[in-house]
Design a protein around this motif. Structure first.
Motif, PDB file in Angstrom:
ATOM      1  N   ARG A 466       0.809  -1.351   0.003  1.00 51.80           N
ATOM      2  CA  ARG A 466      -0.080  -0.050  -0.161  1.00 51.80           C
ATOM      3  C   ARG A 466       0.863   1.267   0.078  1.00 51.80           C
ATOM      4  N   ALA A 467       2.082   1.046   0.788  1.00 49.12           N
ATOM      5  CA  ALA A 467       2.978   2.333   0.634  1.00 49.12           C
ATOM      6  C   ALA A 467       3.565   2.585  -0.796  1.00 49.12           C
ATOM      7  N   ARG A 470       0.972   4.410  -3.171  1.00 54.68           N
ATOM      8  CA  ARG A 470       1.080   5.528  -2.324  1.00 54.68           C
ATOM      9  C   ARG A 470       2.057   6.391  -2.754  1.00 54.68           C
ATOM     10  N   PHE A 471       3.293   6.125  -2.510  1.00 52.07           N
ATOM     11  CA  PHE A 471       4.514   6.971  -2.257  1.00 52.07           C
ATOM     12  C   PHE A 471       5.308   6.567  -3.511  1.00 52.07           C
TER      13      PHE A 471
END
Lengths: 607, 834
Positions: A466-467, A470-471
C-alpha cells in the motif's frame, strides 16, 4: 502462495513429465496470456503463454483459424524464412524448442533447450536457430541440419530477446538486467552481440547509465540499426516526485549495427505523460516506422524513423547528444501514440503497414493500420474465450499497469520486472529517510517473511504494497486494488535454480550445504524460508545507512537477485562471502578455504 | 424518458411561476439543430448573469479599494440561471439584484452546483451549493474575506481562490486572492499558495493536477507574467505549465480538452482585460512551457471568456451578453442571448457550464504533511540550466535564500516610494545554504513561503538569480534539476548527489545585518561616512561640492532621498527593474553586476568600506534595493505622490508655487528649453513616471527628485545651481554674459523660489515620511492591520505604532502553522520517516 510442502524434486519430476506427455489444448479455465507474435505472409502466429498454445490468426479474415497445442508454457516463436516451419520456445527449467510443420500445424520435432528459453531467431539460410536461455545467462545455437552439436554462448545476464541482422551475420541480444555492483556511478544492462559464423559473443554494448529491464530488440530492415526497449532509471535521485521523468523514464536505445556502438538513448515519454513499460519493438517492412508497445499504458508508439535519425544526427552535430536521454519532448512531431483496445500489449509484429500487438492481460490481439489516420485504424481481435480475472490475476494486471500511476510514468513492474523480481538497481526511496539508497528487493515470499524492506521499516508486505502504491506510484489505492496485488504477490512461485542438476542439488551444492551449517549461515537463514525474519547486526552499516541491524532476507531464488546486501555492493554471492564479510558478522566465513567458499556459493545459489 | 428529463419536466411544473418569460424570439435565437450535435448529451447549461466589475483589471471585481469599504470594485445585480438548450426556457436558480453571483461549477454527479455569491448589499463573496433544481441552497464558507472561483476536487474537497491570504495587489489598490482548499462542506480551509499576487480559475486536469493562472513578478515586470501553472490538490508540486518565461498575455480560465492532452484557455493580450475577456486559445503542453508554437488561437475575437469544452472540438463560451458554441475551427453558433431589458441594464453572461454528470479526474495521494512546519528541497545540479555559459563547476558555493513579502495594503499602479523604477515588493533574507562541489544542494525550508534562490560565488556575489518564487508545502520533499533548466528535461546525474550524503541543510541566518533593509537607516550612514564628503552640496575636505555632478546625501526629495534617487537613476546597483526580462546571463544581475559595490571596495579614489558595510550594501541590493524597509512607507510621505496612478498636484495651487512658476519662466526658461525643461513644481514629473524610467533620458538630470531639497531648502539644486559661487552657490547656470543668474540671495526671485521650496518642506514635515520622527502610517494601513488581527480591533486610526514591528508581526502572522494530521492514510500504513 505459501511455500509448497511438495519437495522440489517432486515438483521438477512433475514438470518434466508434463513436458513429455504434452498437455492437450487449454481448458477455458486458464488465461491465454498472448506474449509474442511472429508473422509470415498473411498469418500472425500468437504465442499464448498460459494457455500453452499457438493461435493461428488470419490477417485477411481477422480471425483465428486454428490453434496448435504446446507441451508447456510458451515464451517465444519465430517462423523459418521459407514459411514452412514454426519454432516455438516453451517451458521453464527444462525448456524445449518445438518445431511445427506449418502445412498441417503438426509437431514434428522437439529440441532440448536450457532454462526458460525465449526469443528464438533463425538465420536467413534456415540452418541455425539461436535461442535465449534466460536463466542460464546464455544463448544457445541449434544446428537445425543436425550436422553439428548445439553450442552455447554466455551473455551478460538474463537474455530475453534477440534480433538477427538481415544478412544473418550478427545477432543482437537484449539482456534484462545489469550485472555488477549497484552502488557505483554507472549501472546499466547490455545488449550483447553474437557473431553468427563463429557463434561467439563479439561485443557488449553498454547502454546509457540507468538502463534496466530490457524487454525486446529488433534490427531495422536496412540492417543499419538495432533498437532495444528498456526503462531508463534516474536511480541516483531521491524518489521525491514522478513528474518530468524524475524516477523512471521509458526509452529506446539505438545501436549502430556495423560499429556495435550505442548511438544514443531517446525517451518515449511526453513531458506530462509517461509511456510506461515499453516492451515489443519492431520496424515496418519498408523501414518507415519504428513501433513500440507500451505494456504499461496499453498503447503503441509509431515513430517516423527517418526523422528520428535526422534528429539524432542533428544532436551530434550540435554537440547536444548528451541531452537526448533527458529530453522529454524528443519525440514531439515524430511520433503518434495510439491507444489499443486491450490491456498489456507486449510482443509486436507487422504485416505490411499493419502492426499487431499481443495483449497479454485481455487475452486479445490488437491491430493498427498505419495507412489510416482516424480511429478506424485500430481494431481489437478476439483470440477466443477468456475467463474472468481472479483476484490474483487482477492484481497481476494492477502490478503491471502504468495507467494507475500518476501521469503513467511507471508501474510496479518498472522496478520489479520478471514477475515482481528486481531491476538490480539501488533506489533512494523515502520510506527510511533520504540519502540512503537501497537495492531493489524481490517480491517473492515477501508476504511470508515480515517485516519488509532492508531496514525493516514496514511491518509486513501488505503495508509495503500500500505504501508503494501511495508513495511510488503517487496513487491513492483502493483497498480492493491493494488486496488484489496482495493475492498476486502471494501467488508467486520460485523458479527452480539453474544450478540444480535434474532438479537436485549438485555435488558441490551438497558439500556447500554442510558449509552453510558450519559457517552458521543457517542460524539466521534456516530452511524452509531461509530467514528467521529477524533483524541482525551483519556489519554492513555505512555512513549513509548507519542502521546497525538489517532485516534477514529469504535466500530462495537468490541466484536471481544479484547484487547483494542492502546497498548492492556485492556483485556476486562469492564477493559477499569473501570480500564483504571480513568482520565475520555475517556468518563465520573469513576462514573458509577457496573450495569451501565455492561450494557454499553453489549451495546458496541453488536455493 | 430518462431521469434528467423527468427532473426538468418536474421543475417546469413546480417552478412555473419562476420561469422567466424573457426567452428570446426565434429570430434572435438559433434552435438546437444538427449543427449543435456536440451538445446532444447536454440538455441545460448553468451560467451567471451579472454586471461586470467596475475596474478594467481582470482581477479587480470583488471587495473594496484602498480607501475603504465605501468604494467597492464590483457592480451589483446578478442571477444564477439555468437555460434549456432545446426548449429555450430559462429558470432562475438564484436572483440577487443587489448582489453578485459568479463561477458556478457542476458537480461530477450532475446533481448540484457549486458557486460563489455576494449576498445582497454585503461585501464578500462566499461559496454556496445548490441542487440543480434550485432547492437545498446551503452556504459553505463565511467570514470577512472573499471566496470565489471554486472547483470540486476528485478527493471530495474544493479548491478556490480567497482573500483570506490577507494581502493586496503589489501594483494596484485592490485585494489579492490566492488558492485555498477546503473539505466538501467548506470546513478545514487551508491556504495552499504563497503567491503575493493573484491566482485564478483553478480547474483539475485528468491526471489529477490542478491547472490555474498565476500572476507574479519577482524583480521583473509587473504586467507581463500571468501564465499557467499546476499544483497538486494538496498544494505540492507547484510548477509552470505554460509560460512564465516569454512575457505578455494573461492566460486564464484554462480547462482540459477531453481525450486530447491539450487545454483551452483565454489568452488576454497584454496585461489582461476586464472580466477575463480575451482570445480562446488551445495549448498543447508537450513541447514544454516555452514553445510559442504550442498555443493556437481558434478565433480572433478578443472579448470571449470562460470556455468550457464539451468535446475535442467544441466549447461552450461566453461573449459579452451572449453564450455560444465555439468550434476549434472558429465557427460560432449562438446558444443564448440576454434579453433586451437586461442588456440595457448592463448584464452580461459569465461562466456557462453544461448541467450533466462528468467523469472524475484521478485522485492523487497527498504529499504534504500539515503537521510539519518545513519542507525539503533537493537540487540535483545547479550547473544544469539555460544561460549558464561561463559558470565553471564548483563556482557556486552557496544559495542565498530570500522570501518575497506580501503587501498589507497598496494604493497605486507604480512601485513608489518602495523604489524608483525597481522592486514593488520587500524581500527578506532568510540566510544561506551550501552548494556541494558537484552542484547539488539539499535543504530544509519553511513551508508556504515565496522563496527566491540566488546562486553565490566564493565572494558571496550573485552568479544567477531566480526571478520567480518557489513554494514548498509542509512535509513536502521537492526536487529540481538545476538553475532554470529546460522544463522538458530531466536529469541523469553522473554520480550520486553529494548533498544527499548528509542531512538537509538548515538555512543559516545572517545575523549581523537586518533581514529587511531600510535605505535611510541602513545604507545612508555608509554613504555619509564614505561618500558625502565629496558628494554633498557643500565642499568637503576631500572634494566637492557635487563631485562628478553626483549627490549622495540623505536630503529628502519629493518622493525619495537624493542619494536613493541618484543611485537608482545612475544605475549604481543592478536589479531587475520593472522589465519583461528573465534568465539573465551569469553575473549580469544583482550584486556581481553592481557598480556601487566596486566603488566601496577600492575602485573609487580611496574609498574602502568595511566588510560589514559592504555586506550590508550587497544584501540590500540582493533584496531589491528598497527605499523604505516597511510597507507603512507606501502612500505616505510624498509630495506629488501617486494614488491610483494619478499624481497629487495640490502643490501647484499654492500661491508660493505659482509665484515660483513665474520666476522659472522669467529667469530660467531661456536656457532651460527643449531637452532641459525644469519641473515647475515638486509634483511635476514631466511625463517621467517612476514605474517606467528611461535611464538614458537626459532630462533625469533635471528631475524633480533631485532639484528640490526638502530637508535643506536652501540647498536645493533649483536655486543653488543659478546662485553665484561667491554667495555660496554652485554657479552652474550663467547668463549670456557669463554671470550667475542670482548674484546673491537677496535676489527677490531667488527668495520666491526658496519660499516655494520651504513651503514644500513644511508640507513634508506635516505629512511625515517613514524615516522622520513622529511618522505614522496611513489610516488604510491601520484599518487593514486591524482587520488582519495584527492590531487590536479598537486600535485608533491615529494610534501610535512602530511600523517596522507591525510589518514584521503581519508577515509572521502569515507563516504556516502546523496542524494536527487531519486524516490517516490507508489502513495500517506507516508514514514517511516513521
Amino acid at each position: 502462495m505459501k511455500y509448497s510442502k511438495i519437495s522440489k524434486g517432486m515438483l521438477y519430476a512433475l514438470i518434466a513429465m508434463m513436458g513429455i506427455v504434452g498437455l492437450s489444448a487449454h481448458a477455458t479455465e486458464t488465461y491465454r496470456s498472448p506474449l509474442a507474435l511472429a508473422t509470415h505472409g498473411n498469418t500472425v502466429y500468437v504465442a499464448e503463454f498460459t494457455a500453452r498454445e499457438i493461435a493461428v490468426f488470419d490477417a485477411d479474415k481477422n480471425s483465428v483459424t486454428s490453434t496448435i497445442p504446446m507441451p508447456d508454457e510458451v515464451n517465444g516463436l519465430c517462423v523459418s524464412p521459407d514459411g514452412a516451419r514454426l519454432y516455438v520456445t516453451v517451458g521453464g527449467p527444462v525448456g524445449q524448442v518445438v518445431v511445427i510443420n506449418l502445412k498441417d500445424n503438426t509437431l514434428t520435432k522437439t529440441y532440448m533447450a536450457g532454462h526458460t528459453p525465449k526469443g528464438p531467431v533463425i538465420t536467413p539460410d534456415g540452418k541455425t536457430l539461436f535461442v535465449c536461455n534466460q536463466f542460464n545467462d546464455a544463448v544457445m545455437a541449434i544446428d537445425l541440419t543436425g550436422a553439428s552439436e548445439n553450442s552455447s554462448v554466455p551473455v551478460s545476464r538474463e537474455p530475453v530477446a534477440a534480433a538477427i541482422t538481415p544478412d544473418g551475420s550478427r545477432i543482437f541480444v537484449a539482456n534484462l538486467l545489469p550485472t555488477g555492483r549497484a552502488d557505483g556511478n554507472y549501472v546499466t544492462a547490455n545488449v550483447d552481440v553474437i557473431d553468427v559464423a563463429t557463434k561467439k559473443k563479439v561485443a557488449e554494448v553498454e547502454l546509457t547509465n540507468g538502463s534496466s529491464s530490457l524487454l525486446d530488440v529488433c534490427v531495422s530492415p536496412d540492417g543499419r540499426y538495432a533498437y532495444a526497449t528498456h526503462i531508463l532509471s534516474r536511480y541516483q535521485l531521491p524518489t521525491t516526485q514522478l513528474e518530468r521523468g524524475w524516477i523512471n523514464t521509458n526509452a529506446v536505445s539505438v545501436i549502430d549495427v556495423a560499429t556495435m556502438q550505442l548511438v544514443n538513448t531517446f525517451l518515449l515519454d511526453d513531458v506530462d505523460l509517461g509511456a510506461a513499460n515499453p516492451w515489443g519493438v519492431t520496424c515496418t517492412d519498408d523501414g518507415q516506422w519504428l513501433c513500440v508497445a507500451h505494456s504499461g499504458t496499453h498503447e503503441i508508439s509509431v515513430i517516423d524513423r527517418a526523422k528520428l535519425h535526422e534528429k539524432l544526427d542533428a544532436a551530434v552535430a550540435a554537440d547536444t547528444a548528451n541531452s537526448v536521454p533527458n529530453d522529454l519532448a524528443f519525440l514531439v512531431e515524430l511520433r503518434q501514440r495510439i491507444k489499443l483496445p486491450g490491456k498489456g500489449p507486449r510482443g509486436l509484429a507487422t504485416i505490411g503497414s499493419r502492426v499487431f500487438a499481443a495483449e497479454y492481460f485481455s487475452g486479445t490481439l490488437a491491430s493498427v493500420d498505419l495507412t489510416k489516420k482516424d480511429s478506424s485504424q485500430v481494431q481489437g481481435h478476439s483470440l477466443g474465450d477468456e475467463p474472468a480475472m481472479t483476484v490474483a490475476r487482477a492484481g497481476e494486471l494492477y502490478f503491471h499497469n502504468g495507467a494507475v500511476c500518476f501521469q503513467q510514468w511507471q508501474s510496479c513492474a518498472s522496478c520489479h520486472p520478471g514477475n515482481a523480481r528486481v531491476d538490480a538497481l539501488n533506489w533512494d526511496v523515502l520510506n527510511d529517510g533520504m540519502g540512503n539508497p537501497k537495492n531493489t528487493k524481490s517480491m517473492l515470499h515477501a508476504y511470508d517473511t515480515p517485516p519488509t524492506t532492508a531496514t525493516a521499516v514496514r511491518d509486513n508486505a501488505m503495508v509495503s504494497t500500500r505504501a508503494g502504491i501511495r508513495f511510488i506510484l503517487f496513487n491513492q489505492p483502493t483497498e480492493e486494488d491493494a488486496l488484489s496485488v496482495d493475492e498476486y504477490l502471494k501467488s508467486l512461485e520460485a523458479v527452480p535454480s539453474p544450478r540444480l542438476v535434474d532438479g537436485e542439488l549438485s555435488a558441490a551444492a551438497q558439500r556447500g550445504k554442510q558449509v552453510f551449517e558450519s559457517a552458521k549461515c543457517s542460524k539466521c537463514h534456516p530452511a524452509p524460508l531461509y530467514t528467521d525474519m529477524k533483524t541482525h547486526k551483519v556489519g554492513t552499516n555505512t555512513r549513509l545507512e548507519p542502521v546497525v541491524r538489517f532485516d534477514t532476507p529469504t535466500l530462495i531464488e537468490i541466484w536471481r537477485t544479484a547484487p547483494y546486501l542492502h546497498d548492492g555492493r556485492a556483485a556476486t554471492m562469492k564477493e559477499l562471502i569473501s570480500t564483504h564479510n571480513e568482520s565475520n558478522f555475517h556468518g563465520e566465513t573469513a576462514d573458509l578455504t577457496e573450495a569451501q567458499v565455492n561450494d557454499l556459493v553453489e549451495y546458496v545459489l541453488s536455493l | 424518458m430518462n431521469g434528467s428529463r423527468k427532473a426538468v419536466l418536474a421543475i417546469l411544473i413546480v417552478l412555473m411561476p419562476l420561469v422567466s418569460m424573457g426567452a428570446p424570439s426565434p429570430t434572435e435565437q438559433q434552435r438546437l439543430t444538427d449543427d449543435l450535435l456536440p451538445l446532444a448529451d447536454t440538455e441545460s447549461i448553468v451560467f451567471a448573469l451579472r454586471k461586470p466589475g467596475k475596474d478594467g483589471h481582470w482581477y479587480a471585481n470583488f471587495s473594496y479599494y484602498a480607501e475603504g469599504p465605501q468604494r467597492v470594485a464590483y457592480e451589483s445585480g446578478a442571477r444564477l440561471l439555468r437555460y434549456n438548450l432545446r426548449t429555450e426556457e430559462t429558470i432562475t436558480l438564484v436572483d440577487d439584484p443587489e448582489g453578485g453571483i459568479r463561477d458556478p461549477q457542476v458537480h461530477y454527479s450532475g446533481e448540484k452546483i457549486l458557486f460563489s455569491w455576494r449576498k445582497g448589499a454585503g461585501t464578500h463573496y462566499h461559496l454556496y451549493e445548490i441542487d440543480i433544481d434550485g432547492t437545498n441552497l446551503r452556504q459553505l464558507t463565511d467570514g470577512d474575506y472573499d471566496d470565489f472561483e471554486p472547483t470540486y476536487l476528485p478527493d471530495g474537497g474544493i479548491m478556490f481562490v480567497s482573500s483570506r491570504c490577507k494581502r493586496w495587489v503589489n501594483c494596484w489598490l485592490t485585494q489579492v486572492a490566492v488558492l485555498h482548499r477546503c473539505d466538501g462542506d467548506g470546513t478545514n480551509i487551508r491556504q495552499v499558495s504563497s503567491n503575493n499576487e493573484h491566482d485564478n480559475t483553478p480547474w483539475p486536469l485528468p491526471d489529477g493536477r490542478i491547472l490555474y493562472q498565476r500572476w507574479e513578478y519577482v524583480d521583473r515586470s509587473q504586467v507581463h507574467y500571468h501564465h499557467l501553472w499546476t499544483m497538486n490538490p494538496d498544494g505540492s508540486g507547484q510548477m509552470t505549465y505554460y509560460g512564465n518565461m516569454e512575457p505578455g498575455i494573461l492566460m486564464i480560465d484554462a480547462k482540459p480538452i477531453p481525450g486530447t492532452g491539450k487545454i483551452i484557455s483565454i489568452f488576454s493580450p497584454g496585461h489582461g482585460a476586464r472580466e477575463h475577456a480575451g482570445i480562446p486559445t488551445i495549448v498543447d503542453p508537450k513541447a514544454g512551457p516555452d514553445d510559442l508554437n504550442s498555443a493556437i488561437p481558434i478565433h480572433n475575437g478578443t472579448d470571449f471568456r470562460d470556455p468550457y469544452p464539451v468535446s475535442e472540438d467544441h466549447f461552450i463560451i461566453a461573449r459579452n451578453n451572449r453564450i455560444y458554441l465555439l468550434s476549434s475551427d472558429g465557427e460560432t453558433k449562438l446558444l443564448y442571448i440576454t434579453n433586451k431589458k437586461d442588456r440595457k441594464a448592463g448584464y452580461e453572461c459569465h461562466e456557462p457550464r453544461p448541467i450533466q454528470a462528468r467523469s472524475m479526474e484521478a485522485i492523487l495521494a497527498p504529499r504534504s504533511r500539515p503537521e510539519e512546519s518545513t519542507g525539503k528541497l533537493v537540487l540535483a545540479n545547479i550547473y544544469e540550466g539555460r544561460n549558464m555559459a561561463g559558470v565553471e563547476p564548483g563556482e557556486v558555493k552557496k544559495l542565498l535564500v530570500l522570501e518575497s513579502l506580501p503587501k498589507p495594503i497598496n494604493y497605486t499602479g507604480g512601485m513608489e516610494p518602495l523604489s524608483y523604477g525597481g522592486t514593488f515588493t520587500l524581500e527578506r533574507v532568510l540566510g544561506t545554504v551550501p552548494v556541494e562541489p558537484d552542484g547539488s544542494a539539499y535543504m530544509e525550508v519553511p513551508a508556504l513561503r515565496s522563496l527566491i534562490l540566488v546562486a553565490l560565488d566564493e565572494n558571496d556575489l550573485a552568479i544567477k538569480r531566480m526571478q520567480s518564487f518557489l513554494t514548498v508545502q509542509p512535509g513536502e520533499a521537492m526536487s529540481c534539476v538545476g538553475c532554470h533548466e529546460q522544463r522538458t528535461r530531466t536529469i541523469l546525474p553522473a554520480t550520486s548527489l553529494q548533498a544527499m550524503a548528509r542531512k538537509p541543510s538548515i538555512i543559516e541566518a545572517i545575523t549581523d545585518v537586518p533581514d529587511v533593509f531600510d535605505f535611510p537607516r541602513d545604507i545612508q550612514p555608509i554613504l555619509d561616512k564614505h561618500c558625502t564628503d565629496c558628494h554633498d552640496y557643500t565642499p568637503g575636505k576631500q572634494g566637492g561640492p557635487m563631485a562628478g555632478h553626483v549627490i549622495l546625501t540623505g536630503d529628502h526629495g519629493p518622493l525619495y532621498s537624493h542619494s536613493y534617487f541618484t543611485l537608482s537613476a545612475l544605475r549604481q546597483f543592478s536589479d531587475g527593474r520593472n522589465m519583461p526580462k528573465s534568465n539573465y546571463a551569469p553575473r549580469t544581475f544583482g550584486s556581481a553586476a553592481s557598480k556601487l559595490l566596486k566603488m566601496l571596495d577600492g575602485a573609487h579614489y580611496d574609498v574602502q568600506a568595511t566588510d560589514l558595510e559592504k555586506k550590508t550594501v550587497r544584501l540590500w541590493i540582493e533584496t531589491g534595493a528598497p527605499y523604505p524597509g516597511t510597507y507603512a512607507g507606501l502612500g505616505s510621505g510624498m509630495v506629488g505622490g501617486y494614488a491610483e496612478n494619478t499624481i497629487d498636484r495640490q502643490d501647484v495651487e499654492w500661491p508660493e508655487m505659482e509665484a515660483a512658476k513665474a520666476v522659472l519662466k522669467n529667469r530660467c526658461a531661456t536656457c532651460h528649453g527643449e531637452g532641459k525643461v525644469l519641473p515647475d513644481s515638486p509634483s511635476d514629473n514631466m511625463d517621467m513616471p517612476p514605474w517606467a524610467v528611461d535611464y538614458n533620458d537626459p532630462r533625469l538630470r533635471y528631475s524633480r527628485h533631485i532639484l528640490y531639497n526638502l530637508s535643506r531648502p536652501e540647498k536645493s539644486l533649483q536655486i543653488l545651481a543659478p546662485l553665484a559661487k561667491a554667495a555660496g552657490g554652485l554657479g552652474i547656470c550663467k547668463d549670456k554674459k557669463g554671470a550667475a543668474i542670482f548674484i546673491d540671495t537677496s535676489d527677490s526671485d531667488y527668495q520666491t523660489l526658496l519660499a516655494a521650496i520651504t513651503r514644500t518642506s513644511q508640507r513634508l514635515e506635516t505629512i511625515k515620511r517613514f524615516d522622520m520622527p513622529g511618522f505614522q502610517p496611513t489610516e488604510a494601513y491601520i484599518r487593514e492591520m486591524r482587520r488582519y488581527g495584527i492590531l487590536p480591533a479598537d486600535f485608533p486610526d491615529d494610534g501610535v505604532l512602530n511600523p517596522y514591528e507591525t510589518d514584521r508581526a503581519y508577515w509572521e502572522s502569515l507563516w504556516w502553522e502546523p496542524i494536527r494530521a487531519v486524516q490517516p492514510i490507508a489502513s495500517s500504513t506507516k508514514t514517511i520517516y516513521e
